[in-house]
Design a protein around this motif. Structure first.
Motif, PDB file in Angstrom:
ATOM      1  N   HIS A  60      -5.049  30.565  -5.775  1.00  0.00           N
ATOM      2  CA  HIS A  60      -5.793  29.302  -5.729  1.00  0.00           C
ATOM      3  C   HIS A  60      -6.968  29.389  -4.742  1.00  0.00           C
ATOM      4  CE1 HIS A  60      -6.442  24.976  -5.734  1.00  0.00           C
ATOM      5  NE2 HIS A  60      -6.396  24.989  -4.419  1.00  0.00           N
ATOM      6  N   MET A  61      -6.717  29.988  -3.586  1.00  0.00           N
ATOM      7  CA  MET A  61      -7.772  30.096  -2.571  1.00  0.00           C
ATOM      8  C   MET A  61      -8.908  30.995  -3.063  1.00  0.00           C
ATOM      9  SD  MET A  61      -6.767  28.048  -0.251  1.00  0.00           S
ATOM     10  CE  MET A  61      -7.955  28.345   1.052  1.00  0.00           C
ATOM     11  N   MET A  62      -8.559  32.054  -3.769  1.00  0.00           N
ATOM     12  CA  MET A  62      -9.594  32.958  -4.277  1.00  0.00           C
ATOM     13  C   MET A  62     -10.431  32.267  -5.354  1.00  0.00           C
ATOM     14  SD  MET A  62      -9.842  35.847  -2.760  1.00  0.00           S
ATOM     15  CE  MET A  62     -10.573  37.082  -3.845  1.00  0.00           C
ATOM     16  N   ARG A  63      -9.774  31.426  -6.161  1.00  0.00           N
ATOM     17  CA  ARG A  63     -10.517  30.727  -7.238  1.00  0.00           C
ATOM     18  C   ARG A  63     -11.479  29.704  -6.657  1.00  0.00           C
ATOM     19  NH1 ARG A  63      -5.812  30.241 -10.522  1.00  0.00           N
ATOM     20  NH2 ARG A  63      -5.576  28.163  -9.636  1.00  0.00           N
ATOM     21  N   THR A  64     -10.988  28.874  -5.729  1.00  0.00           N
ATOM     22  CA  THR A  64     -11.835  27.765  -5.278  1.00  0.00           C
ATOM     23  C   THR A  64     -11.759  27.523  -3.772  1.00  0.00           C
ATOM     24  OG1 THR A  64     -10.066  26.150  -5.531  1.00  0.00           O
ATOM     25  CG2 THR A  64     -11.439  26.537  -7.461  1.00  0.00           C
ATOM     26  N   GLY A  65     -10.589  27.704  -3.210  1.00  0.00           N
ATOM     27  CA  GLY A  65     -10.341  27.243  -1.847  1.00  0.00           C
ATOM     28  C   GLY A  65     -11.216  27.882  -0.792  1.00  0.00           C
ATOM     29  N   PHE A  66     -11.381  29.210  -0.852  1.00  0.00           N
ATOM     30  CA  PHE A  66     -12.160  29.879   0.198  1.00  0.00           C
ATOM     31  C   PHE A  66     -13.629  29.451   0.146  1.00  0.00           C
ATOM     32  CE2 PHE A  66      -8.812  33.374   0.318  1.00  0.00           C
ATOM     33  CZ  PHE A  66      -8.294  32.945   1.525  1.00  0.00           C
ATOM     34  N   ARG A  67     -14.137  29.286  -1.042  1.00  0.00           N
ATOM     35  CA  ARG A  67     -15.544  28.899  -1.169  1.00  0.00           C
ATOM     36  C   ARG A  67     -15.768  27.524  -0.528  1.00  0.00           C
ATOM     37  NH1 ARG A  67     -16.838  28.356  -6.794  1.00  0.00           N
ATOM     38  NH2 ARG A  67     -15.416  30.132  -6.924  1.00  0.00           N
ATOM     39  N   LYS A  68     -14.843  26.598  -0.832  1.00  0.00           N
ATOM     40  CA  LYS A  68     -14.954  25.252  -0.245  1.00  0.00           C
ATOM     41  C   LYS A  68     -14.939  25.291   1.276  1.00  0.00           C
ATOM     42  CE  LYS A  68     -12.865  22.582  -4.011  1.00  0.00           C
ATOM     43  NZ  LYS A  68     -11.550  22.085  -4.472  1.00  0.00           N
ATOM     44  N   LYS A  69     -14.177  26.245   1.820  1.00  0.00           N
ATOM     45  CA  LYS A  69     -14.052  26.345   3.277  1.00  0.00           C
ATOM     46  C   LYS A  69     -15.087  27.302   3.868  1.00  0.00           C
ATOM     47  CE  LYS A  69     -10.373  23.727   3.466  1.00  0.00           C
ATOM     48  NZ  LYS A  69     -10.355  22.442   4.190  1.00  0.00           N
ATOM     49  N   ASP A  70     -16.002  27.772   3.014  1.00  0.00           N
ATOM     50  CA  ASP A  70     -17.058  28.667   3.453  1.00  0.00           C
ATOM     51  C   ASP A  70     -16.505  29.982   4.011  1.00  0.00           C
ATOM     52  OD1 ASP A  70     -19.773  29.052   3.446  1.00  0.00           O
ATOM     53  OD2 ASP A  70     -20.002  28.517   5.556  1.00  0.00           O
ATOM     54  N   ARG A  71     -15.469  30.481   3.384  1.00  0.00           N
ATOM     55  CA  ARG A  71     -14.915  31.786   3.764  1.00  0.00           C
ATOM     56  C   ARG A  71     -15.172  32.788   2.651  1.00  0.00           C
ATOM     57  NH1 ARG A  71     -10.023  31.881   7.889  1.00  0.00           N
ATOM     58  NH2 ARG A  71     -10.655  30.046   9.062  1.00  0.00           N
ATOM     59  N   LYS A  72     -15.276  34.044   3.046  1.00  0.00           N
ATOM     60  CA  LYS A  72     -15.536  35.077   2.039  1.00  0.00           C
ATOM     61  C   LYS A  72     -14.398  36.074   1.935  1.00  0.00           C
ATOM     62  CE  LYS A  72     -20.516  34.577   2.487  1.00  0.00           C
ATOM     63  NZ  LYS A  72     -21.705  35.051   3.187  1.00  0.00           N
ATOM     64  N   ASP A  73     -13.244  35.697   2.441  1.00  0.00           N
ATOM     65  CA  ASP A  73     -12.127  36.635   2.431  1.00  0.00           C
ATOM     66  C   ASP A  73     -11.770  37.102   1.029  1.00  0.00           C
ATOM     67  OD1 ASP A  73     -10.846  36.723   5.244  1.00  0.00           O
ATOM     68  OD2 ASP A  73     -11.303  34.607   4.916  1.00  0.00           O
TER      69      ASP A  73
ATOM     70  N   THR B  24      -5.033  20.849   4.075  1.00  0.00           N
ATOM     71  CA  THR B  24      -4.014  19.861   3.724  1.00  0.00           C
ATOM     72  C   THR B  24      -3.047  20.530   2.748  1.00  0.00           C
ATOM     73  OG1 THR B  24      -5.138  19.019   1.760  1.00  0.00           O
ATOM     74  CG2 THR B  24      -5.725  18.004   3.885  1.00  0.00           C
ATOM     75  N   VAL B  25      -1.859  19.974   2.661  1.00  0.00           N
ATOM     76  CA  VAL B  25      -0.871  20.531   1.732  1.00  0.00           C
ATOM     77  C   VAL B  25      -1.407  20.492   0.298  1.00  0.00           C
ATOM     78  CG1 VAL B  25       1.437  20.203   0.762  1.00  0.00           C
ATOM     79  CG2 VAL B  25       1.092  20.047   3.242  1.00  0.00           C
ATOM     80  N   SER B  26      -2.141  19.443  -0.048  1.00  0.00           N
ATOM     81  CA  SER B  26      -2.737  19.365  -1.393  1.00  0.00           C
ATOM     82  C   SER B  26      -3.613  20.581  -1.689  1.00  0.00           C
ATOM     83  CB  SER B  26      -3.603  18.104  -1.534  1.00  0.00           C
ATOM     84  OG  SER B  26      -2.804  16.952  -1.435  1.00  0.00           O
ATOM     85  N   GLU B  27      -4.307  21.050  -0.668  1.00  0.00           N
ATOM     86  CA  GLU B  27      -5.246  22.164  -0.863  1.00  0.00           C
ATOM     87  C   GLU B  27      -4.563  23.513  -1.063  1.00  0.00           C
ATOM     88  OE1 GLU B  27      -9.315  20.992   1.490  1.00  0.00           O
ATOM     89  OE2 GLU B  27      -7.562  21.273   2.764  1.00  0.00           O
ATOM     90  N   LEU B  28      -3.249  23.557  -0.881  1.00  0.00           N
ATOM     91  CA  LEU B  28      -2.533  24.826  -1.058  1.00  0.00           C
ATOM     92  C   LEU B  28      -2.450  25.237  -2.532  1.00  0.00           C
ATOM     93  CD1 LEU B  28       0.473  24.314   1.407  1.00  0.00           C
ATOM     94  CD2 LEU B  28      -1.561  25.740   1.775  1.00  0.00           C
TER      95      LEU B  28
END
Lengths: 113, 113
Positions: A60-73, B24-28
């Motif tokens: 999930h983070m790779m799809r959208t989450g990291f971009r939203k948080k301005d991370r490039k991991d 947030t937990v939602s963001e996981l």
């Protein structure tokens, strides 16, 4: 005719396990010139059954989450099928009769890590 | 002017380590609706220093070796930066005040495996 209408079943992915292949030492790609053969054991296959909440979240983070948080991991989104132990050192003579020893080349066990 | 002519140095790849991010937990991405925050620890970074003969050979096999041997294996060609331990269970209330517990979501330690 009824057979031709049947949908093809998806090929079942094989789980992570040790595979083996007989090669010459030259074919290992380590730069040695030797026609001696070696049984190379390596790890291949799926680790889908070993996915955890961590992996779901990382996907999930790779799809959208990291971009939203301005991370490039870049992160792995599932366990890797990797050697968990290697076979003992392997020794051979090259084609000019020199003796060599190679460590950590052949998998003894594989696991989803 | 002499500064502008200098070639850029390649950005040094950071080694595999624990990173953290407040979410947030939602963001996981696990399907829970909760505004509670959690510190997510995850593994990211390079494992180049941990490459072994196995990985050199696997890279070679993926490039040419497997095709020559008529194999279609996919193998990892280097260690993976993965959690080697997870933090203890994490509990939270969702936005309808229901209590949940999530296991194996946050990395305690990372390693090149």
């Amino acid at each position: 005719p009824s057979q031709t209408r049947r949908t093809k079943r998806a090929r079942r992915a094989k789980p992570c396990s040790v595979r083996e292949l007989e090669l010459t030492v030259s074919e290992l790609g380590l730069g040695y010139d030797s026609d001696e053969t070696v049984m190379l054991r390596y790890c291949s296959g799926k680790c889908a059954a070993q996915r955890r909440n961590y992996d779901v979240t990382m996907e999930h983070m790779m799809r959208t989450g990291f971009r939203k948080k301005d991370r490039k991991d870049k992160v792995s989104v599932g366990p890797c099928c990797r050697p968990t132990a290697f076979e003992k050192d392997f020794s051979f003579l090259d084609n000019r009769s020199r003796y060599h020893t190679i460590q950590n080349i052949s998998a003894k066990n594989c696991g989803c890590v």
